[in-house]
Design a protein around this motif. Sequence first.
Motif, short mmCIF file in Angstrom:
data_model
loop_
_atom_site.label_atom_id
_atom_site.label_comp_id
_atom_site.label_asym_id
_atom_site.label_seq_id
_atom_site.Cartn_x
_atom_site.Cartn_y
_atom_site.Cartn_z
N MET A 140 0.82 -1.22 0.00
CA MET A 140 0.00 0.00 0.00
C MET A 140 0.85 1.26 0.00
SD MET A 140 -3.08 -1.12 2.45
CE MET A 140 -4.30 -2.28 1.88
N VAL A 141 1.92 1.27 0.77
CA VAL A 141 2.71 2.50 0.76
C VAL A 141 3.47 2.64 -0.56
CG1 VAL A 141 2.88 2.65 3.25
CG2 VAL A 141 4.68 1.50 1.99
N LEU A 142 3.85 1.54 -1.15
CA LEU A 142 4.49 1.63 -2.47
C LEU A 142 3.52 2.23 -3.47
CD1 LEU A 142 6.53 -1.66 -2.93
CD2 LEU A 142 7.39 0.66 -2.86
N THR A 143 2.27 1.82 -3.38
CA THR A 143 1.26 2.37 -4.29
C THR A 143 1.19 3.88 -4.15
OG1 THR A 143 0.04 0.43 -3.65
CG2 THR A 143 -1.04 1.94 -5.12
N ALA A 144 1.30 4.35 -2.92
CA ALA A 144 1.19 5.79 -2.71
C ALA A 144 2.34 6.52 -3.40
CB ALA A 144 1.17 6.10 -1.23
N PHE A 177 7.06 2.16 5.71
CA PHE A 177 8.01 1.46 4.84
C PHE A 177 9.32 1.21 5.57
CE2 PHE A 177 11.15 0.89 1.50
CZ PHE A 177 10.51 -0.05 0.74
N TYR A 178 9.70 2.17 6.38
CA TYR A 178 10.96 2.02 7.13
C TYR A 178 10.88 0.80 8.05
CZ TYR A 178 14.92 3.31 10.05
OH TYR A 178 16.11 3.30 10.72
N ILE A 179 9.78 0.71 8.77
CA ILE A 179 9.63 -0.43 9.69
C ILE A 179 9.55 -1.73 8.90
CG2 ILE A 179 8.08 -1.47 11.37
CD1 ILE A 179 7.32 1.40 12.19
N SER A 180 8.80 -1.69 7.81
CA SER A 180 8.68 -2.91 7.01
C SER A 180 10.02 -3.30 6.41
CB SER A 180 7.66 -2.71 5.90
OG SER A 180 6.44 -2.31 6.44
N ILE A 291 -2.67 6.42 1.66
CA ILE A 291 -3.14 6.50 0.27
C ILE A 291 -4.16 7.61 0.13
CG2 ILE A 291 -4.54 5.29 -1.45
CD1 ILE A 291 -3.17 2.75 -0.69
N PHE A 292 -5.04 7.67 1.05
CA PHE A 292 -6.10 8.68 1.01
C PHE A 292 -5.50 10.07 1.07
CE2 PHE A 292 -9.22 11.33 3.26
CZ PHE A 292 -10.25 11.25 2.35
N TYR B 78 -5.16 -4.70 -8.56
CA TYR B 78 -5.84 -3.51 -9.04
C TYR B 78 -5.11 -2.23 -8.66
CZ TYR B 78 -9.62 -6.77 -9.69
OH TYR B 78 -10.37 -7.82 -10.09
N MET B 79 -4.43 -2.30 -7.54
CA MET B 79 -3.95 -1.05 -7.00
C MET B 79 -2.83 -0.41 -7.81
SD MET B 79 -4.27 -1.00 -3.04
CE MET B 79 -3.63 0.44 -2.32
#
Lengths: 300, 120, 172, 748
Positions: A140-144, A177-180, A291-292, B78-79
């Motif tokens: 999700m953070v990569l998507t952002a 992301f840092y933690i991941s 993301i939002f 999808y993302m």
Amino acid sequence: MTPFLNGFIITLLFLSGVYAAAVMERWSVTGHVNWGGPVRSFLLLFAREEIKTRKHDKVFFETAPILFIGVILLTISILPFAPGSVIIDLGTGALFINAALVYVMVALLMMGWAINGVYAMIGGWRAIAQLIAYSMPVVMVLTATVMRAESMFLTDIVESQKGLWNILYQPVGFILFYISALAIAFLPPFDLPTAGGELAGGVWADLTGARKLLFRLGRLTLVFTVSAAVVVLYLGGWMGPWLPDFVWTFLKTLLVAASFFAVGRFMPRIRHDHLLEYNWKYGVPLALYNIFQVGVVLLL
Amino acid sequence: MAPLTQYLLLLGMGITTAGLVWMLYLIKQSLGQTLDEPGKDIPAESGNLAPKPAWLRYHVHYYGYALLFLAFDMEMAYMYPWAVVYREVGILALLDMGVFLMILFLGLIYTWTQLGLKRQ
Amino acid sequence: MISVQLILLIIFGLAAIWFGWRVFMTSSMVRSALSLLGSMVAIGILFIIMEAEFLGVLQIMMMGTEMSIMAIFMMMYMMDPGGLGQMDMYHQKNISIAAGVIVTVLIVGAAFATDWGTIATQFPGPHEQNRLLGMEILKRSMMIFETAGVTILTGMIASIAVALSIKNSVEK
Amino acid sequence: METTMRYGARKGTMNFWRRWLAKAASQELVIFPVPGADLLRMYQSEPLHREAQLADSPKEANVLLVVGDLSAELTERAATVYAQMPRPRVLVMAGPEYLDPLPHPDVHVALEKDFLDTAMPAARECLRRYSWTEEAEPYRPEPLVSKIEEAGQQQGHMHGHGGHGSHDHGHEGHKDSEHTGDEHRHEEHNHSGLQHDETDKHKHDHQAHQHDSHSEHEGHRHHDHGEHDHGHEGHQHKGHNHGEEHQEDDHSQHEEHGHSHEGHDHGGPQHGDHEHDGHDHGPGFMSMIAMTKDLPRSPDGLPMEWSDVQFGPFHPGLPGGLRLSMKLDGDTVVKAEASQGLLGHNLPASVLNDPASLPEYLAAAHPMAPVTYRLLAQKALVNFSGKTPNSTLTLSEAVLLEKERITSHLNWLAVFGTALGSQWMRDQAVKHYHRFQDEAGDASRLSEFIGRIKKMPYLKLKLSTAGKHRVEMEDHNQGHEHEAHDHSGHGHNHGDHAGDEHHHAGHSHEEHKEHEHHEHGGYDHSKHSGHDHSDHEYSGHGGNEGHGHEDHSHQQGSHSGHEEHDEHHHHEHGGHAGHEGHDHCHGSGGGKDQDSGQLPEDMTGPAARAAGIEKDHRLEEPVYQQAGWTPVTAAGNNAWSRLMVRLDEMEQSLRFIARAGNDSGGASSQKIDIPSTGMGNGIAHIESPRGTVSLKFHIHEGKLAHMQLNTPSEALAGIIQHVTEQHELADALTAAASLDISPWEIHH
């Protein structure tokens, strides 16, 4: 001749970066900086016998180290050090980082299973727990970051940070992301698969010689790789004044790697169920929020 | 660089890595064979012999998360394309993905309420 | 270049089949699950060779986790997951062979019978593909996309409900 | 040094490349200390820095360092470690010159402060010169070889016989063809069993049990006698001594119950060897459910296999020498216990003859707290000699004690830090430990360190859930009651034989899932020869083999035969001593301490004080009373509160020492003379860093006639099961480490 020279310098920087990571790793364990230490332990592994455990899974035993180091090298080859200096600029770079690093954990699972010992086995299944925990926030953070760059090219993602680095543009994403990244590199406090004080080395416990060497080298490269990924995605990559661009990437990467080891040194090891729980209860919602937030800011 | 060249490079890197590893093994080989001794091949268990194989049914206590993950995993497909065109499409894309993610989030909340987000 | 592509296609296609075969030829559950992963990765590589980069990478990424999770469940529910007891993985052998042969024939027949159209020589690069895919999702296939969300939700709720209800009933 | 490292070198000749590599690699010493790093630290005056590292696992080490004398059992384990280390490896012994299964040491040094300064260069030299040598020989210690062979044989059996599953299968297969013919005998058999066991006294409670069990039989194992099995086989069962068999069986279950609270754990001590590997499958397919029904169940109802794992005696996250034997359900601890007396020594005759040497002997036998034990023995001797009948601690003695408390806690903190995975905590603890040991401790810096530990992120969260002493065991206890309904299906059979057959043939597999039947396999097994598992050796089994027997589903079978059920319960419980054992099991397994929600009475020390129990022998010492001393307590009864108590105690001790001023002085070496005639008792109590130690002895004509030492670690080891049960492995190990058990204090 210039691109060749650049490539040479980058390779040197890369190797010295990995070595620096080795020195830092040793520091994080012993609390002392020892510049020669990593070479000696490297040579010690060379001098050692190879022990294969009884009734091991031969296929996994042989392929896991190669898979491990292989996917890490593939990952670093797609990370841009400078505008022109990227070995492979994939059109799906941001996704590829994620895809390749999944196999780090798969390799750990394979090795944990192959050894056929209980400590290693527990370590192997913990690796998958870790994967399940960090995957979703990472995606999700990569998507952002992709949203902002409108592209999955990593060079585009760096370019998109020209005005404002992503660390400030999407701080929540950076923290996640840092933690991941720590968890991907299974560094302390996320060193669950290899936990020293619990599993006495876990997945690695029964490896000696070349296979251990590959895992150790692979892990150091992995630390360097995920640090570089943090730099590329959030710290503006090669951007910086005065110095040549790849030097900036290198310095930032070392800094991030050092901070990784420092965090590990001062934190107790996390429990794998806490890791799962926090990531799903707080990590995923926060990533969605990220993301939002990025979405809204982009539309303004 | 043409995409196909890139893929070939990736493949080449993979093969090179395997080759290097093989060379490492060869060098190790030159340093002598492992002496066969009793107990050496048994996985270390802090000083105890564990001659029995460890391959048993293993109770993975996080299977609840694993199931949740399987469902969430689909969303990745999808993302990424969505993120690439997000700016181009604008508010519609935000709403669109908002609805989609809300639906998934409902699943997460459901699991949470069912106490699925803990060690089983 | 087309010949290199073809050779690689054949190599990885065979690899996919070989891994698929290995899935059933081993009695170790984890090896079986990861053989399937190998097969899936080979298919992902086929996508990549055919320059559908996004699909390929996505396939490789998703299967990595999913097959590991499959390994978890096979590990938990199968007897003798290590395969040390030489357990036979297959049962109803004859029926399976028959079913396999029939399905293979059908698929191959379908593949040959289908008119695949002309081979595309011009196609967009990976980035453009990603963009087009995104547009497709947000425009024409939006309903499909949102329906997928609901389907996933249903699946999620169903699996969690089943998994946890057994557990809760035991605990009570 | 005439060694050529025959058992440590790699086979081969030194050539240029190898010589260079040996030289370079010998710079890096990775030490595996035996029995542990905590003991090694006592002989160092500063932390290991550059010169060497400590290994977590034998496979990482190239130096096996034996510190001090080892008991025979521990030596065998050290030999295992040595055998598992990859070559080149060096054996260094500090103290003993030779310990039996281990080879002669390559480097031998005296056990004294900083012996590593001489040992390490010597070890390096060994590695440099003899990393490869032609004289290398395989190391084949006798005990190890025989153990491995034994295991190999067992495994051969495992693979040879069809395993439980196939036994089952065979049984199913036989059923239709043979069942009818065998019914008659089957019946007789049952009857005889019943008559044998029917006694009046148990009737009533079993009826009571019965009702419980019917409502809650889900997920619990049933006990099944296996008569069917025999019935099918067509064997005569005349010769069975039923009562005896059952008694044995009950015992085994009861033992498992006591620890697992989980239905009939399969891996009981009496047949642990077989069960895990036993689930091989014969050729042919059978229902998964049928195969899994004799597996142990997790609390979530899934049938799983439990693995037996050992942590320790040489585990980095546990005190050196402490061994935890665990049964793991995945990564959850089902059962854990500390083994007894790994380090135990018998009182040597020299001490018996010369009680005056007792202080030194005790100090040496408890190296983790020598000052305390020396003082304890001195006190007891003084009390015995009668000059000061109730001698109390002097201020200087109290200061010594407090100093030892600080170092002991710091040494523990180093182990605990390792278990937690916080390298910083470990390093700092080691640093402070060495400072305080060398009388160079800095109180303010230690306080600062303590303050930083308390503020460490996530630590509280992690530790608060770990090591909770469990008090809610009630629902698990019911497992015992469930045991009682074991024969219900059976009873039905017994009552109605046609129904029996029906059961066999017609039940659905779903029900198997919820029922786990135990079969009494304790009959003469040679009679099984018609079955698949003919070559299975049942040696060493307590009779409870637990085959996956065809089970008789409750749900399916009508419960019309209730009376018979009851009778069967007698059968199960009655007529033998096993029943008593069973009750006892309720008491201890369910736990007397859990029922009351309290820690065991004999718990003392920081672990007790962390549960809010103000138990401290120092409260009775005038020196402490004068100083207005009150014990530190906490309310958590978990790993966090134990850590807090110890940290606060260190600060408290610092304050106490500071208040005592420079009065600390040396050890009071007052000469105690033991009268060579007459007799009397000596008693003393002292609050050691781990809790109250008490020593009682009886001296008869100048000789030690009887001695009793009560140490806190025995009580601590006793609660390990309760603080680890159903915890995740990391938690369980943290909890075990948080107790600070000194294995030196655990005797047989």
